[in-house]
Scaffold this active site. Structure first.
Site, PDB file in Angstrom:
ATOM      1  N   LYS A   2      68.899  37.086  48.608  1.00  0.00           N
ATOM      2  CA  LYS A   2      69.039  36.530  47.250  1.00  0.00           C
ATOM      3  C   LYS A   2      68.553  37.506  46.182  1.00  0.00           C
ATOM      4  O   LYS A   2      69.101  37.575  45.091  1.00  0.00           O
ATOM      5  CB  LYS A   2      68.245  35.225  47.137  1.00  0.00           C
ATOM      6  CG  LYS A   2      68.945  34.057  47.793  1.00  0.00           C
ATOM      7  CD  LYS A   2      69.271  32.958  46.770  1.00  0.00           C
ATOM      8  CE  LYS A   2      70.410  32.065  47.232  1.00  0.00           C
ATOM      9  NZ  LYS A   2      70.027  31.148  48.295  1.00  0.00           N
ATOM     10  N   ARG A   3      67.509  38.231  46.526  1.00  0.00           N
ATOM     11  CA  ARG A   3      66.911  39.208  45.627  1.00  0.00           C
ATOM     12  C   ARG A   3      67.956  40.216  45.111  1.00  0.00           C
ATOM     13  O   ARG A   3      67.819  40.761  44.032  1.00  0.00           O
ATOM     14  CB  ARG A   3      65.841  39.925  46.465  1.00  0.00           C
ATOM     15  CG  ARG A   3      64.895  40.819  45.787  1.00  0.00           C
ATOM     16  CD  ARG A   3      63.692  41.025  46.732  1.00  0.00           C
ATOM     17  NE  ARG A   3      64.107  41.589  48.033  1.00  0.00           N
ATOM     18  CZ  ARG A   3      64.412  42.867  48.212  1.00  0.00           C
ATOM     19  NH1 ARG A   3      64.372  43.690  47.223  1.00  0.00           N
ATOM     20  NH2 ARG A   3      64.764  43.307  49.423  1.00  0.00           N
TER      21      ARG A   3
END
Ligand code: GLU
Length: 477
Positions: free
Chosen positions: A258-259
């Site tokens: 997600k980062r």
């Protein structure tokens, strides 16, 4: 396994591949890529590309999560053969295989309680031993268990020798059989484990090639144990060819998470990426053919070979994807882009005008949102709302400049890019100004923004009447 000559060597059955995503709420692009590879491999050999939804986790597997997978695959243009298989509907068959292995003496009942197993693991941890089931019920007589005690069914794994997989991507990978424990096939409540379900489904679907993420490589050695054990029990249990494809990493080399931003195929669609651009980008991520950058679907099918997929992880590069997307936008059909842009702009957008303007609009945009934003000026109502930067450009000085430009343009009889350009260039020269000095307030007045297609394009796209009206609305009274 595929050879460089494109022959399906070493496996003379017709090719059947499968893509087996779990419905987790989004179609991860890493999974989409392995799905693409499975699909291409089957298409290349004129075989079957099957789809299996691994929906055994009932909490996560909502219809919505399943639709996300279908939508994403459909959007990418990947049509699969036959009806999709839903793993959850096959629990009885999975249990049947476990029972057959039990009856054949290739599996056994394990009555160890959860507490007992926890203690076993605790001891292994304390002794720094590998943590795996120690086979305590493998040779014990089930009659030693208390009456009616719950049990699991475990595979009787091979204990001697080793198992080698000639993986089409990873090459030969070998594991000692004594490193594979007697894992559970059927839980005490009669439900199959994931390890059992996958291999039973793969075999029943007739899969000849298992192309999937390399996070499943260890599972392959376990699944082979089940296949070998079933070979003496049922027809049709042939070891497939494996191809474990590396995962996608982010630009920083870490596993994509997600980062790193968007993860799901749908996110990329929402970012204005064209499906053919994502298709090509995913294809090129870890696979190539000479230095060719772009492939049509037909070319991809004819050239794809899973054994040419890189062994190392590939890095996802958003900039590269956007550049590629820009190239695809420029190649795309104007009417199609107009339909897409009209949806993004809203009800007041006119598709016919967008189509007409598209050759100009699409020259710079890297994604469809940018394209739609750049086209929005066409449909603005007078008086135009100015964004902050545009408003800043409209000083008293530039407003009077706009008035004189308006006078000049009213006298222009040839409303074409060439004539307008010649006209305003000459005027700039007369005034001893750079063309930019005229273009800036003009752009603000015509579009309400400071970024737009070329100013002469804008004049032509808006037409004489609307252009003059917009200029006059901002000119000095
Ligand atoms: N359902 C698994 C996943 O989404 C794939 C299993 C397999 O390909 O064997 O990671």
């Amino acid at each position: 396994m595929a050879s460089a000559t494109g022959l399906n060597v070493g496996n003379d059955r017709p090719v059947v591949t499968r893509f087996a995503p779990s419905p987790t709420g989004f179609l991860h692009i890493g999974n989409a890529r392995t799905g693409l590879f499975s699909w291409l491999y089957a298409r290349h050999f004129g075989g079957k590309a099957l789809l299996r939804i691994e929906d055994t986790d009932k909490k996560r597997s909502t219809q919505e999560a399943i639709d996300v997978i279908f939508d994403g695959l459909g959007w990418l243009g990947l049509e699969f053969d036959d009806e999709p298989v839903f793993q959850s509907t096959r629990a009885d068959r999975h249990a049947e295989v476990a029972e057959k292995l039990l009856a054949a003496g290739r599996a056994y009942k394990c009555f160890a309680t959860p507490e007992e197993l926890a203690e076993m693991r605790e001891q292994q941890r304390a002794n720094k031993q590998p943590m795996r089931y120690d086979g305590r019920w493998r040779d014990r007589d089930p009659s030693e268990a208390p009456e009616g005690a719950p049990y699991t069914i475990r595979i009787k794994s091979e204990t001697e020798g080793e198992t080698a997989i000639d993986d089409a991507v990873q090459g030969r990978v070998t594991v000692k059989n004594n490193e594979i424990d007697d894992f559970i096939l059927l839980r005490a409540d009669g439900t199959p484990t994931y390890m059992l379900a996958v291999v039973v489904d793969d075999m029943d679907m007739g899969c000849t090639h298992i192309i999937r993420g390399d996070d499943h490589l260890n599972n392959a050695f376990r699944q082979i144990q089940v296949i070998r054990a079933m070979q003496g029990v049922e027809q049709g249990w042939e070891e497939p060819t494996y191809a474990h494809v590396p995962l996608i990493h982010g630009n920083d080399g870490a596993k994509l998470s997600k980062r790193h931003g968007a993860l799901g195929v749908r996110d990329y669609r929402d970012m204005g990426i064209l499906p053919e651009a994502l298709f090509n980008y995913l294809l090129r991520l870890g696979w190539g053919h000479g230095d060719q950058e772009e492939f049509s679907m037909e070319e991809a099918i004819s050239l794809f070979d899973v054994s040419a997929v890189n062994k190392g992880p590939s890095r996802f590069d958003m900039k590269k994807l956007l550049n590629m997307n820009g190239n695809y936008i420029r190649k795309a059909d104007d009417a199609r882009l107009a339909t897409m842009a009209a949806k993004l702009i809203g009800d007041h957008a006119d598709e016919a005008l967008l189509t007409e303007a598209m050759p100009v609009l699409k020259t710079r945009a890297r994604d469809m949102n940018e394209l739609a934003a750049g086209a929005a000026f066409l449909f603005k109502q007078r008086p135009l709302e100015m964004d902050e930067k545009a408003a800043g450009l409209l000083t008293d000085e530039s407003r009077s400049l706009l008035s004189s430009i308006s006078g000049r343009l009213q006298a222009e009889t040839d409303w074409t890019i060439e004539a307008l350009e010649a006209n305003l260039k000459a005027y700039a020269e007369e005034l001893g100004l750079g063309l930019g000095k005229l273009a800036q307030p003009l752009r603000a007045a015509l579009t309400g923004t400071t970024t737009s297609p070329g100013i002469f394009d804008v004049l032509v796209l808006l037409g004489r009447e609307e252009s003059l009206a917009r200029i006059d609305a901002q000119g000095a009274a």
